[in-house]
Design an enzyme around this catalytic site. Structure first.
Site, PDB file in Angstrom:
ATOM      1  N   ASP A  39     -14.856  17.493 -23.641  1.00 14.76           N
ATOM      2  CA  ASP A  39     -13.639  18.148 -24.336  1.00 14.76           C
ATOM      3  C   ASP A  39     -13.918  18.048 -25.915  1.00 14.76           C
ATOM      4  O   ASP A  39     -14.254  17.180 -26.461  1.00 14.76           O
ATOM      5  CB  ASP A  39     -12.390  17.269 -24.226  1.00 14.76           C
ATOM      6  CG  ASP A  39     -11.347  17.395 -24.997  1.00 14.76           C
ATOM      7  OD1 ASP A  39     -11.098  18.463 -25.874  1.00 14.76           O
ATOM      8  OD2 ASP A  39     -10.253  16.784 -24.835  1.00 14.76           O
ATOM      9  N   ASP A  67      -8.120  26.540 -27.767  1.00  8.12           N
ATOM     10  CA  ASP A  67      -7.076  27.069 -28.865  1.00  8.12           C
ATOM     11  C   ASP A  67      -5.875  26.209 -28.866  1.00  8.12           C
ATOM     12  O   ASP A  67      -5.903  25.551 -29.958  1.00  8.12           O
ATOM     13  CB  ASP A  67      -6.813  28.342 -28.982  1.00  8.12           C
ATOM     14  CG  ASP A  67      -6.390  28.984 -30.172  1.00  8.12           C
ATOM     15  OD1 ASP A  67      -6.242  28.269 -31.046  1.00  8.12           O
ATOM     16  OD2 ASP A  67      -5.789  30.224 -30.170  1.00  8.12           O
TER      17      ASP A  67
HETATM   18  N1  AR6 Z   1     -12.910  21.531 -24.888  1.00  8.66           N
HETATM   19  C1  AR6 Z   1     -13.846  22.483 -24.411  1.00  8.66           C
HETATM   20  N2  AR6 Z   1     -13.665  23.465 -23.866  1.00  8.66           N
HETATM   21  C2  AR6 Z   1     -12.284  23.753 -23.330  1.00  8.66           C
HETATM   22  C3  AR6 Z   1     -11.256  22.967 -23.696  1.00  8.66           C
HETATM   23  C4  AR6 Z   1     -11.745  21.775 -24.446  1.00  8.66           C
HETATM   24  N3  AR6 Z   1     -10.762  21.080 -24.899  1.00  8.66           N
HETATM   25  N4  AR6 Z   1     -10.208  23.553 -23.183  1.00  8.66           N
HETATM   26  C5  AR6 Z   1     -10.339  24.556 -22.579  1.00  8.66           C
HETATM   27  N5  AR6 Z   1     -11.857  24.817 -22.706  1.00  8.66           N
HETATM   28  P1  AR6 Z   1     -10.211  29.883 -23.331  1.00  8.66           P
HETATM   29  P2  AR6 Z   1     -11.077  32.555 -24.438  1.00  8.66           P
HETATM   30  C6  AR6 Z   1     -12.826  25.857 -22.156  1.00  8.66           C
HETATM   31  O1  AR6 Z   1      -9.268  30.346 -22.417  1.00  8.66           O
HETATM   32  O2  AR6 Z   1     -11.651  32.638 -23.048  1.00  8.66           O
HETATM   33  C7  AR6 Z   1      -6.211  31.238 -25.715  1.00  8.66           C
HETATM   34  O3  AR6 Z   1      -5.032  31.462 -25.444  1.00  8.66           O
HETATM   35  C8  AR6 Z   1     -12.471  26.870 -21.093  1.00  8.66           C
HETATM   36  O4  AR6 Z   1     -12.504  26.137 -19.791  1.00  8.66           O
HETATM   37  O5  AR6 Z   1      -9.608  28.863 -24.161  1.00  8.66           O
HETATM   38  O6  AR6 Z   1     -11.998  32.880 -25.634  1.00  8.66           O
HETATM   39  C9  AR6 Z   1      -6.554  31.626 -27.447  1.00  8.66           C
HETATM   40  O7  AR6 Z   1      -5.187  31.712 -28.160  1.00  8.66           O
HETATM   41  C10 AR6 Z   1     -13.426  27.964 -21.191  1.00  8.66           C
HETATM   42  O8  AR6 Z   1     -14.396  27.658 -20.526  1.00  8.66           O
HETATM   43  O9  AR6 Z   1     -10.911  31.090 -24.557  1.00  8.66           O
HETATM   44  C11 AR6 Z   1      -6.857  33.390 -26.984  1.00  8.66           C
HETATM   45  O10 AR6 Z   1      -5.832  33.979 -26.724  1.00  8.66           O
HETATM   46  C12 AR6 Z   1     -13.601  28.016 -22.596  1.00  8.66           C
HETATM   47  O11 AR6 Z   1     -12.866  26.798 -23.024  1.00  8.66           O
HETATM   48  C13 AR6 Z   1      -7.762  33.212 -25.682  1.00  8.66           C
HETATM   49  O12 AR6 Z   1      -7.231  32.091 -24.942  1.00  8.66           O
HETATM   50  C14 AR6 Z   1     -12.952  29.150 -23.410  1.00  8.66           C
HETATM   51  O13 AR6 Z   1     -11.477  29.317 -22.764  1.00  8.66           O
HETATM   52  C15 AR6 Z   1      -9.260  33.156 -26.006  1.00  8.66           C
HETATM   53  O14 AR6 Z   1      -9.847  33.151 -24.623  1.00  8.66           O
END
Ligand code: AR6
Length: 205
Positions: A39, A67
């Site tokens: 995380d 995010d």
């Molecule tokens: N630590 C590390 N990685 C994480 C965590 C964490 N705590 N939580 C989730 N991930 P995403 P995107 C991973 O959807 O695809 C948002 O709503 C997750 O499993 O967070 O770039 C924003 O506001 C995945 O592998 O980002 C934007 O609207 C990775 O982080 C949109 O999502 C990225 O997933 C961006 O989408």
């Protein structure tokens, strides 16, 4: 917890070393690439100038996924700081492929770098935009004298970028900055993504 020892690793067998739960790859004699599952909101390197990267959207006011987790952990001041970032077009603070920096408030790191990856399938050259998101984050970190930086898998969640392609773009971008950071980390949330990154690092490093 923290990100482990700060001392340089002596790579005894080739350029890869597993230290606890962390896979370490030599980027240069001065810099190490590290992969781990976990995380990103709990990541920090004690007593250093460190930053985590947020996979934001163009509005840059929070959202779901990483995010949402980063805003939750940082506290409401992070959203207030994001509001202060000037809009480049109505409602847009960080166009896709660009990056912005804020303080990190209640997070254990010094700064948050917000970047925006492409929505896979919704644009012509997603590989250029994803590469720009990594490069511009690294450039901004360098300008702000960040020594330790951690990335999530940008665009690999809600934005549906295929993991294997994304990992190649991500690690190739890191290799363009071999001497600028003591350590560059990827903190990956799922087994699938961690495995994709590890496979790519073994291929490209
Ligand atoms: N630590 C590390 N990685 C994480 C965590 C964490 N705590 N939580 C989730 N991930 P995403 P995107 C991973 O959807 O695809 C948002 O709503 C997750 O499993 O967070 O770039 C924003 O506001 C995945 O592998 O980002 C934007 O609207 C990775 O982080 C949109 O999502 C990225 O997933 C961006 O989408």
């Amino acid at each position: 917890g923290g990100a482990g020892p700060k001392s340089a690793i002596s790579f005894s067998s080739g350029r890869r070393e597993r230290v606890g739960d962390v896979d370490c790859f030599e980027l240069s004699p001065f810099s190490v690439l590290k992969l781990q599952k976990g995380d990103i909101t709990t990541w920090f390197v004690d007593g250093s100038t460190d930053a985590i990267v947020n996979a934001a959207n163009e509005k840059m006011l929070g959202g779901g996924g990483v995010d949402g987790a980063i805003h939750q952990a940082a506290g409401p001041e992070l959203k207030a700081a994001c509001y202060e970032v000037p809009e480049v077009r109505p409602g847009i603070r960080c166009p896709t492929g660009e990056a912005r920096i804020t303080p990190a408030f209640q997070l254990p790191v010094s700064r948050v770098i917000h970047t925006v990856g492409p929505i896979y399938g919704a644009c012509e050259k997603p590989e250029v935009l994803l590469s720009n998101a990594y490069r511009n984050s690294l450039k901004l970190a360098k300008e702000n004298r960040i020594q330790y930086i951690a990335f999530p898998a940008i665009s690999c969640g809600v934005y549906r970028y295929p993991y294997d392609e994304a990992s190649k773009i991500a690690i190739s971008a890191i290799k363009e900055f071999p001497n600028d950071f003591k350590e560059v980390h990827f903190v990956l949330f799922s087994d699938d993504i961690y495995r994709a990154w590890l496979e790519t690092a073994l291929e490209l490093m």
